[in-house]
Design a protein around this motif. Structure first.
Motif, PDB file in Angstrom:
ATOM      1  N   LYS A  55     108.329  25.803   9.799  1.00  0.00           N
ATOM      2  CA  LYS A  55     107.224  26.933   9.290  1.00  0.00           C
ATOM      3  C   LYS A  55     106.198  26.962  10.161  1.00  0.00           C
ATOM      4  CE  LYS A  55     104.781  24.052   5.881  1.00  0.00           C
ATOM      5  NZ  LYS A  55     103.578  24.446   6.487  1.00  0.00           N
ATOM      6  N   GLU A  56     105.654  25.918  10.816  1.00  0.00           N
ATOM      7  CA  GLU A  56     104.165  26.158  11.656  1.00  0.00           C
ATOM      8  C   GLU A  56     104.663  26.699  12.785  1.00  0.00           C
ATOM      9  OE1 GLU A  56     104.342  21.969   9.448  1.00  0.00           O
ATOM     10  OE2 GLU A  56     105.821  23.281  10.533  1.00  0.00           O
ATOM     11  N   ASN A  57     105.777  26.682  13.281  1.00  0.00           N
ATOM     12  CA  ASN A  57     106.033  27.345  14.713  1.00  0.00           C
ATOM     13  C   ASN A  57     106.640  28.780  14.307  1.00  0.00           C
ATOM     14  OD1 ASN A  57     105.287  25.698  17.178  1.00  0.00           O
ATOM     15  ND2 ASN A  57     106.656  24.631  16.653  1.00  0.00           N
ATOM     16  N   VAL A  58     107.156  28.927  13.342  1.00  0.00           N
ATOM     17  CA  VAL A  58     107.556  30.493  12.893  1.00  0.00           C
ATOM     18  C   VAL A  58     106.303  31.219  12.499  1.00  0.00           C
ATOM     19  CG1 VAL A  58     108.482  31.859  11.051  1.00  0.00           C
ATOM     20  CG2 VAL A  58     109.770  29.983  12.089  1.00  0.00           C
ATOM     21  N   LEU A 365     103.685  14.874  12.080  1.00  0.00           N
ATOM     22  CA  LEU A 365     104.508  15.719  13.021  1.00  0.00           C
ATOM     23  C   LEU A 365     105.013  17.072  12.225  1.00  0.00           C
ATOM     24  CD1 LEU A 365     106.170  12.578  14.948  1.00  0.00           C
ATOM     25  CD2 LEU A 365     104.003  13.566  15.158  1.00  0.00           C
ATOM     26  N   ILE A 366     105.295  17.819  13.403  1.00  0.00           N
ATOM     27  CA  ILE A 366     106.032  19.196  12.919  1.00  0.00           C
ATOM     28  C   ILE A 366     107.246  18.919  13.072  1.00  0.00           C
ATOM     29  CG2 ILE A 366     106.024  21.434  13.540  1.00  0.00           C
ATOM     30  CD1 ILE A 366     103.169  21.033  14.559  1.00  0.00           C
ATOM     31  N   ASN A 367     108.144  19.213  12.212  1.00  0.00           N
ATOM     32  CA  ASN A 367     109.578  18.937  12.412  1.00  0.00           C
ATOM     33  C   ASN A 367     110.180  20.466  13.069  1.00  0.00           C
ATOM     34  OD1 ASN A 367     112.119  17.954  11.671  1.00  0.00           O
ATOM     35  ND2 ASN A 367     112.255  19.217   9.573  1.00  0.00           N
ATOM     36  N   GLU A 368     110.034  20.207  14.588  1.00  0.00           N
ATOM     37  CA  GLU A 368     110.610  21.067  15.259  1.00  0.00           C
ATOM     38  C   GLU A 368     111.809  20.757  16.061  1.00  0.00           C
ATOM     39  OE1 GLU A 368     111.954  24.295  16.166  1.00  0.00           O
ATOM     40  OE2 GLU A 368     110.026  24.826  15.369  1.00  0.00           O
ATOM     41  N   THR A 369     112.887  21.524  15.788  1.00  0.00           N
ATOM     42  CA  THR A 369     114.267  21.069  16.253  1.00  0.00           C
ATOM     43  C   THR A 369     114.670  22.059  17.172  1.00  0.00           C
ATOM     44  OG1 THR A 369     115.604  21.414  14.391  1.00  0.00           O
ATOM     45  CG2 THR A 369     114.525  19.113  14.784  1.00  0.00           C
ATOM     46  N   LEU A 370     114.662  23.241  17.043  1.00  0.00           N
ATOM     47  CA  LEU A 370     115.070  24.354  17.760  1.00  0.00           C
ATOM     48  C   LEU A 370     114.603  24.759  18.924  1.00  0.00           C
ATOM     49  CD1 LEU A 370     117.662  26.074  16.951  1.00  0.00           C
ATOM     50  CD2 LEU A 370     116.073  27.741  16.000  1.00  0.00           C
ATOM     51  N   VAL A 371     114.672  23.810  20.164  1.00  0.00           N
ATOM     52  CA  VAL A 371     114.141  23.953  21.407  1.00  0.00           C
ATOM     53  C   VAL A 371     115.482  24.730  22.183  1.00  0.00           C
ATOM     54  CG1 VAL A 371     113.482  22.793  23.606  1.00  0.00           C
ATOM     55  CG2 VAL A 371     112.459  21.905  21.001  1.00  0.00           C
TER      56      VAL A 371
END
Length: 372
Positions: A55-58, A365-371
């Motif tokens: 959600k943070e990066n969205v 930490l931010i749960n970002e996995t869509l790289v």
């Protein structure tokens, strides 16, 4: 004096926004090691997307892309901003379940896409099955954004071409930078926007920031008629690609590498893998060849998200804007504005806290996995 370390898109965007606030050549010094845009800013595929896992990066992307569109009308050169879409090929039930979950999440932000039958909607795709289309995403030309910033500020800031070998500080405040020539520059604010090299710069005074270089390669084929509108991502073939307006197919492969600095070269075996992948997925391109290619770095962090602002235990006046993990170019205009507001006006946008370097020590930490 404000010293900006690194003249890539983030350093130039920051300088541009500071100049807009009334700062001038006597106030800003830009220090660049090699040349304008030497790092990731001139070594990317120039795409933008709203569609992240966290959600943070969205939320950041929604704000950043809105600002990118605004900047594209304001900047000197046409950035060729186009809404072309992203198209994910869905391989198996596990991926389908993931994108069902993501679609629900994205829809809550009004950026939901749709599941489609690939072959029925894109006759040139050989894959028989479902794809997920995110029509809001798109492309731009990174060089025109980069050099719009540069030519807007080149006579309004001081620029030094040299390598920063160390920061200078006393017990509690930043004092400036030391260059490889032996010269010392003094300033009360230093902002590190050195991309994959940012961790090295900060480590010179014992500050450990987890930013690691991961080499990536981009390939461009001979031109064809323009027919591939979306960026296509296929996790099974481990490729992503789209088409330039000129008709070249541009993309890369999803290869994981050891985090380290390497020569800027391209691999013949990876180029062949890319060619095989696009030929396996797209009709009518047998015999197409690679025209050129380049390599650069994703500046990776442990949670695949950017590091902005400062930490309370850092020397006063020291800031960072780096670690964008493959999505830095599209965020550069907005990031420059946020950082300029912080440095010039002491205005702290909510994202400064969210993406603070302190999050690693605090285990937030931010749960970002869509790289991609």
């Amino acid at each position: 004096m404000i010293i900006i370390v690194g003249a890539g898109s983030h350093g130039l965007s920051l300088a541009y926004h500071l100049v807009k606030k009334g700062y001038s050549k006597k106030d800003i010094t830009l220090v660049e090691w090699k040349r304008i845009g030497y790092g990731s800013s001139s070594r990317n595929a120039a795409r933008y997307r709203y569609h992240f896992y966290s959600k943070e990066n969205v939320e950041y992307a929604i704000n950043a892309i809105s600002y990118l569109k605004k900047q594209s009308k304001e900047l000197e050169y046409n950035s060729l901003l186009l809404r072309t879409g992203y198209l994910w090929v869905i391989n198996g039930e596990q991926e389908y379940s993931l994108f069902k979950k993501l679609d629900s999440f994205w829809s809550s932000y009004n950026i939901g896409g749709k599941f489609i039958e690939c072959k029925d909607n894109y006759a040139y795709i050989k894959f028989e099955g479902q794809c997920y289309l995110a029509p809001q995403d798109g492309a731009f030309h990174h060089d025109y954004i980069l050099y719009s910033y540069y030519y807007s500020i080149k006579d309004k800031v001081s620029t030094i071409y040299d390598k920063v070998v160390s920061l200078i500080k006393d017990d509690s405040k930043i004092k400036g930078v030391k260059l490889s020539s032996g010269k010392e520059l003094y300033g009360d604010k230093v902002i590190v926007t050195a991309g994959a090299w940012s961790g090295e710069v900060l480590s010179s005074i014992g500050i450990e920031v987890p930013i690691f270089p991961e080499k990536k390669e981009i390939y461009i084929t001979e031109p064809l008629r323009y027919f591939l509108e979306p960026l296509i991502i296929d996790s099974k073939l481990q490729i992503y690609f789209s088409q330039t307006l000129k008709g070249e197919i541009i993309g890369g492969i999803e290869d994981k590498r050891e985090y380290k600095f390497e020569e800027f070269t391209i691999s013949i075996s990876n180029a062949i893998k890319f060619l095989k992948g696009i030929r396996e997925l797209i009709k009518g391109i047998d015999g197409i060849g690679i025209l050129r290619g380049w390599s650069g770095y994703y500046e990776m962090t442990p949670d695949s998200s950017q590091i902005m602002g400062y930490s309370n235990d850092w020397p006063e006046g020291l800031f960072i804007d780096a670690g964008y993990s493959g999505h830095g170019m599209m965020f550069a205009p907005y990031s420059g504005k946020i950082m300029a507001d912080l440095i010039a006006d002491n205005y702290k946008n909510k994202f400064i806290d969210i993406f603070s370097p302190s999050r690693f020590k605090l285990n937030k930490l931010i749960n970002e996995t869509l790289v991609i």
